[in-house]
Design a protein around this motif. Structure first.
Motif, PDB file in Angstrom:
ATOM      1  N   ALA A  16      48.320  36.270  44.290  1.00 45.41           N
ATOM      2  CA  ALA A  16      49.171  35.472  45.312  1.00 45.41           C
ATOM      3  C   ALA A  16      49.084  33.981  44.932  1.00 45.41           C
ATOM      4  O   ALA A  16      49.428  33.193  45.830  1.00 45.41           O
ATOM      5  CB  ALA A  16      48.777  35.795  46.484  1.00 45.41           C
ATOM      6  N   ALA A  17      48.583  33.590  43.772  1.00 46.14           N
ATOM      7  CA  ALA A  17      48.308  32.242  43.527  1.00 46.14           C
ATOM      8  C   ALA A  17      49.801  31.360  43.344  1.00 46.14           C
ATOM      9  O   ALA A  17      49.984  30.264  43.727  1.00 46.14           O
ATOM     10  CB  ALA A  17      47.346  31.738  42.317  1.00 46.14           C
ATOM     11  N   ARG A  18      50.402  32.072  42.965  1.00 46.27           N
ATOM     12  CA  ARG A  18      51.803  31.498  42.701  1.00 46.27           C
ATOM     13  C   ARG A  18      53.027  32.776  42.710  1.00 46.27           C
ATOM     14  O   ARG A  18      52.736  33.928  42.658  1.00 46.27           O
ATOM     15  CB  ARG A  18      51.890  30.710  41.405  1.00 46.27           C
ATOM     16  CG  ARG A  18      51.571  31.566  40.045  1.00 46.27           C
ATOM     17  CD  ARG A  18      51.409  30.552  38.935  1.00 46.27           C
ATOM     18  NE  ARG A  18      50.566  29.788  38.805  1.00 46.27           N
ATOM     19  CZ  ARG A  18      49.457  29.977  38.163  1.00 46.27           C
ATOM     20  NH1 ARG A  18      49.143  30.971  37.534  1.00 46.27           N
ATOM     21  NH2 ARG A  18      48.561  28.846  38.129  1.00 46.27           N
ATOM     22  N   GLY A  19      54.138  32.309  42.432  1.00 43.95           N
ATOM     23  CA  GLY A  19      55.078  33.175  42.050  1.00 43.95           C
ATOM     24  C   GLY A  19      55.408  33.997  43.316  1.00 43.95           C
ATOM     25  O   GLY A  19      55.622  33.642  44.374  1.00 43.95           O
ATOM     26  N   ILE A  20      56.115  35.410  43.078  1.00 43.31           N
ATOM     27  CA  ILE A  20      56.726  36.050  44.190  1.00 43.31           C
ATOM     28  C   ILE A  20      55.181  36.315  45.211  1.00 43.31           C
ATOM     29  O   ILE A  20      55.554  36.728  46.361  1.00 43.31           O
ATOM     30  CB  ILE A  20      57.120  37.568  43.546  1.00 43.31           C
ATOM     31  CG1 ILE A  20      58.512  36.907  42.891  1.00 43.31           C
ATOM     32  CG2 ILE A  20      57.389  38.745  44.509  1.00 43.31           C
ATOM     33  CD1 ILE A  20      59.237  38.161  41.964  1.00 43.31           C
ATOM     34  N   GLY A 105      51.891  39.390  32.766  1.00 44.24           N
ATOM     35  CA  GLY A 105      52.977  39.203  32.090  1.00 44.24           C
ATOM     36  C   GLY A 105      53.526  38.166  31.460  1.00 44.24           C
ATOM     37  O   GLY A 105      54.107  38.113  30.318  1.00 44.24           O
ATOM     38  N   ASN A 106      53.012  36.938  31.951  1.00 40.05           N
ATOM     39  CA  ASN A 106      53.218  35.480  31.262  1.00 40.05           C
ATOM     40  C   ASN A 106      52.294  35.350  30.522  1.00 40.05           C
ATOM     41  O   ASN A 106      52.256  33.985  29.951  1.00 40.05           O
ATOM     42  CB  ASN A 106      53.639  34.393  32.388  1.00 40.05           C
ATOM     43  CG  ASN A 106      54.675  34.921  33.346  1.00 40.05           C
ATOM     44  OD1 ASN A 106      55.697  35.362  32.731  1.00 40.05           O
ATOM     45  ND2 ASN A 106      54.629  34.810  34.563  1.00 40.05           N
ATOM     46  N   ALA A 107      51.406  35.916  29.955  1.00 38.04           N
ATOM     47  CA  ALA A 107      50.120  35.371  29.242  1.00 38.04           C
ATOM     48  C   ALA A 107      50.614  35.178  27.951  1.00 38.04           C
ATOM     49  O   ALA A 107      50.102  34.174  27.337  1.00 38.04           O
ATOM     50  CB  ALA A 107      48.964  36.415  29.254  1.00 38.04           C
ATOM     51  N   LEU A 108      51.346  35.995  27.273  1.00 42.20           N
ATOM     52  CA  LEU A 108      52.154  35.355  26.240  1.00 42.20           C
ATOM     53  C   LEU A 108      53.558  35.230  26.550  1.00 42.20           C
ATOM     54  O   LEU A 108      54.154  35.530  27.481  1.00 42.20           O
ATOM     55  CB  LEU A 108      52.024  36.874  25.272  1.00 42.20           C
ATOM     56  CG  LEU A 108      50.624  37.473  24.770  1.00 42.20           C
ATOM     57  CD1 LEU A 108      50.833  38.562  24.076  1.00 42.20           C
ATOM     58  CD2 LEU A 108      49.968  36.476  24.113  1.00 42.20           C
ATOM     59  N   PRO A 109      54.139  34.497  25.368  1.00 39.57           N
ATOM     60  CA  PRO A 109      55.613  34.074  25.473  1.00 39.57           C
ATOM     61  C   PRO A 109      56.307  35.274  25.549  1.00 39.57           C
ATOM     62  O   PRO A 109      56.133  36.277  24.839  1.00 39.57           O
ATOM     63  CB  PRO A 109      55.766  33.322  24.334  1.00 39.57           C
ATOM     64  CG  PRO A 109      54.438  32.575  23.670  1.00 39.57           C
ATOM     65  CD  PRO A 109      53.617  33.573  24.263  1.00 39.57           C
ATOM     66  N   PHE A 110      57.190  35.308  26.764  1.00 36.07           N
ATOM     67  CA  PHE A 110      58.135  36.533  26.942  1.00 36.07           C
ATOM     68  C   PHE A 110      59.594  36.376  26.068  1.00 36.07           C
ATOM     69  O   PHE A 110      60.239  35.595  26.512  1.00 36.07           O
ATOM     70  CB  PHE A 110      58.195  36.650  28.368  1.00 36.07           C
ATOM     71  CG  PHE A 110      59.023  37.743  28.721  1.00 36.07           C
ATOM     72  CD1 PHE A 110      58.309  39.058  28.955  1.00 36.07           C
ATOM     73  CD2 PHE A 110      60.350  37.765  28.901  1.00 36.07           C
ATOM     74  CE1 PHE A 110      59.135  40.389  29.258  1.00 36.07           C
ATOM     75  CE2 PHE A 110      61.326  39.242  28.965  1.00 36.07           C
ATOM     76  CZ  PHE A 110      60.413  40.284  29.350  1.00 36.07           C
ATOM     77  N   THR A 206      60.342  31.454  40.059  1.00 38.96           N
ATOM     78  CA  THR A 206      58.928  31.436  39.794  1.00 38.96           C
ATOM     79  C   THR A 206      58.303  30.045  39.191  1.00 38.96           C
ATOM     80  O   THR A 206      59.059  29.731  38.631  1.00 38.96           O
ATOM     81  CB  THR A 206      58.221  32.670  39.504  1.00 38.96           C
ATOM     82  OG1 THR A 206      58.649  32.510  38.097  1.00 38.96           O
ATOM     83  CG2 THR A 206      58.604  33.775  40.086  1.00 38.96           C
ATOM     84  N   GLU A 207      57.265  29.621  39.351  1.00 40.95           N
ATOM     85  CA  GLU A 207      56.853  28.594  38.530  1.00 40.95           C
ATOM     86  C   GLU A 207      56.889  28.718  37.065  1.00 40.95           C
ATOM     87  O   GLU A 207      57.028  27.974  36.329  1.00 40.95           O
ATOM     88  CB  GLU A 207      55.442  28.259  38.764  1.00 40.95           C
ATOM     89  CG  GLU A 207      55.009  27.672  40.458  1.00 40.95           C
ATOM     90  CD  GLU A 207      54.861  29.080  41.329  1.00 40.95           C
ATOM     91  OE1 GLU A 207      54.632  28.740  42.448  1.00 40.95           O
ATOM     92  OE2 GLU A 207      55.103  30.159  40.817  1.00 40.95           O
ATOM     93  N   ALA A 208      56.628  30.034  36.662  1.00 41.01           N
ATOM     94  CA  ALA A 208      56.801  30.323  35.086  1.00 41.01           C
ATOM     95  C   ALA A 208      58.106  30.245  34.494  1.00 41.01           C
ATOM     96  O   ALA A 208      58.355  29.637  33.431  1.00 41.01           O
ATOM     97  CB  ALA A 208      56.163  31.615  34.996  1.00 41.01           C
ATOM     98  N   ILE A 209      59.070  30.922  35.412  1.00 39.69           N
ATOM     99  CA  ILE A 209      60.410  30.675  34.992  1.00 39.69           C
ATOM    100  C   ILE A 209      60.979  29.417  34.915  1.00 39.69           C
ATOM    101  O   ILE A 209      61.628  28.811  34.033  1.00 39.69           O
ATOM    102  CB  ILE A 209      61.230  31.476  36.018  1.00 39.69           C
ATOM    103  CG1 ILE A 209      60.909  33.147  35.791  1.00 39.69           C
ATOM    104  CG2 ILE A 209      62.600  31.273  35.749  1.00 39.69           C
ATOM    105  CD1 ILE A 209      61.229  33.441  34.370  1.00 39.69           C
ATOM    106  N   LEU A 210      60.516  28.499  35.925  1.00 37.52           N
ATOM    107  CA  LEU A 210      60.986  27.028  36.096  1.00 37.52           C
ATOM    108  C   LEU A 210      60.735  26.352  34.974  1.00 37.52           C
ATOM    109  O   LEU A 210      61.121  25.464  34.064  1.00 37.52           O
ATOM    110  CB  LEU A 210      60.557  26.508  37.431  1.00 37.52           C
ATOM    111  CG  LEU A 210      61.550  26.879  38.511  1.00 37.52           C
ATOM    112  CD1 LEU A 210      60.638  26.510  39.745  1.00 37.52           C
ATOM    113  CD2 LEU A 210      62.662  26.566  38.389  1.00 37.52           C
TER     114      LEU A 210
END
Length: 268
Positions: A16-20, A105-110, A206-210
């Motif tokens: 819950a730190a970020r994202g959904i 899931g975002n630990a490596l480039p998707f 999400t922060e990762a998508i942005l």
């Protein structure tokens, strides 16, 4: 039948730190719930350059009228997860809601591609961390959910038949596994009055998508809180058991329950 969500509601939201996960926690905070928020991303130790920590989210939950409780948990550490649920048992004796959301899931480039071209490390990030953490959280939460005839929500993504979700074998395996996990958990919990299901968000800001897109997203994307509106509607539905075992797109639930996305992204 569960009571309406409010100050007596006790929830756990993992990752819950970020994202959904953060968006779901914030919406639960608006309803006045006590929300235990977990993440390994904390102010004392950062793993990502993306904004957000578990303490930040807990403060924002409290600021919205709930009771946000930050618990630093690495969900690959089974004893840390067990300690979380022992604490909840001691402090509340039961649990109304589990949202199993933690993943790496975002630990490596998707980037999708033929399976033999993708790093095998994705297995650890998406299966060992993602799918297994959903199962372990549900394993520990089950007795507490049974005490309150609660709700278990697993976050994942539904794909169209005949397609590989995300064009990525490891992602497809993880999301398909979460759907099946929700189905089997629902089967086992149904006789005890607990509803379990999987929730499939849409394309979410999400922060990762942005960060990955530079903020250049097409119209119609969802805020991180849209999924939270779905969770709150399910929690308030005395007949939510009709959804048990399914993997349901958030957009479908918005039609069923009549909620809408705010269209705004909550400040960090």
């Amino acid at each position: 039948m569960r009571a309406e969500p409010g100050p007596g509601t006790v929830a756990v939201v993992t990752g819950a730190a970020r994202g959904i996960g953060r968006g779901i926690a914030l919406v639960l905070g608006e309803a006045g719930a006590t929300v235990y928020l977990t993440d390994r991303e904390s102010r004392r130790r950062r793993y990502s350059e993306l904004p957000g920590t578990v303490e930040d989210t807990a403060e924002q939950v409290t600021g919205r009228g709930g009771n946000g409780i930050a618990v630093v948990v690495d969900h690959t550490d089974d004893e840390a997860v067990a300690a979380l649920f022992r604490r909840i048992a001691d402090e509340h004796g039961g649990l109304d809601l589990l949202v199993a959301n933690a993943c790496d899931g975002n630990a490596l480039p998707f980037t999708g591609g033929p399976f033999w071209t993708l790093p095998l490390e994705h297995w650890r990030n998406m299966i060992d961390v993602g799918v297994r953490s959903h199962l372990v959280a549900a394993w520990h939460a089950a007795p507490l959910l049974i005490e309150r005839r609660g709700l278990a929500v697993l976050t994942g993504y539904a794909g169209d038949p005949g397609t590989v979700i995300g064009g990525h074998v490891f992602y497809d395996l993880a999301m398909t596994s979460i759907s099946r996990l929700a189905e089997t958990i629902a089967h086992d919990l149904r006789p005890h009055g607990v509803t379990a299901l999987a929730l499939s968000p849409g394309f979410t800001r999400t922060e990762a998508i942005l960060a990955a897109t530079g903020g250049a997203l097409p119209p119609g994307t969802d805020s991180v809180e849209f999924c939270g509106r779905a969770v709150l509607a399910l929690l308030a539905d005395g007949d939510a058991s009709r959804h048990a075992g399914r993997t349901i797109p958030v957009a479908d639930l918005s039609t069923v329950y009549g909620f809408a996305d705010t269209g705004d992204d909550p400040p960090m």
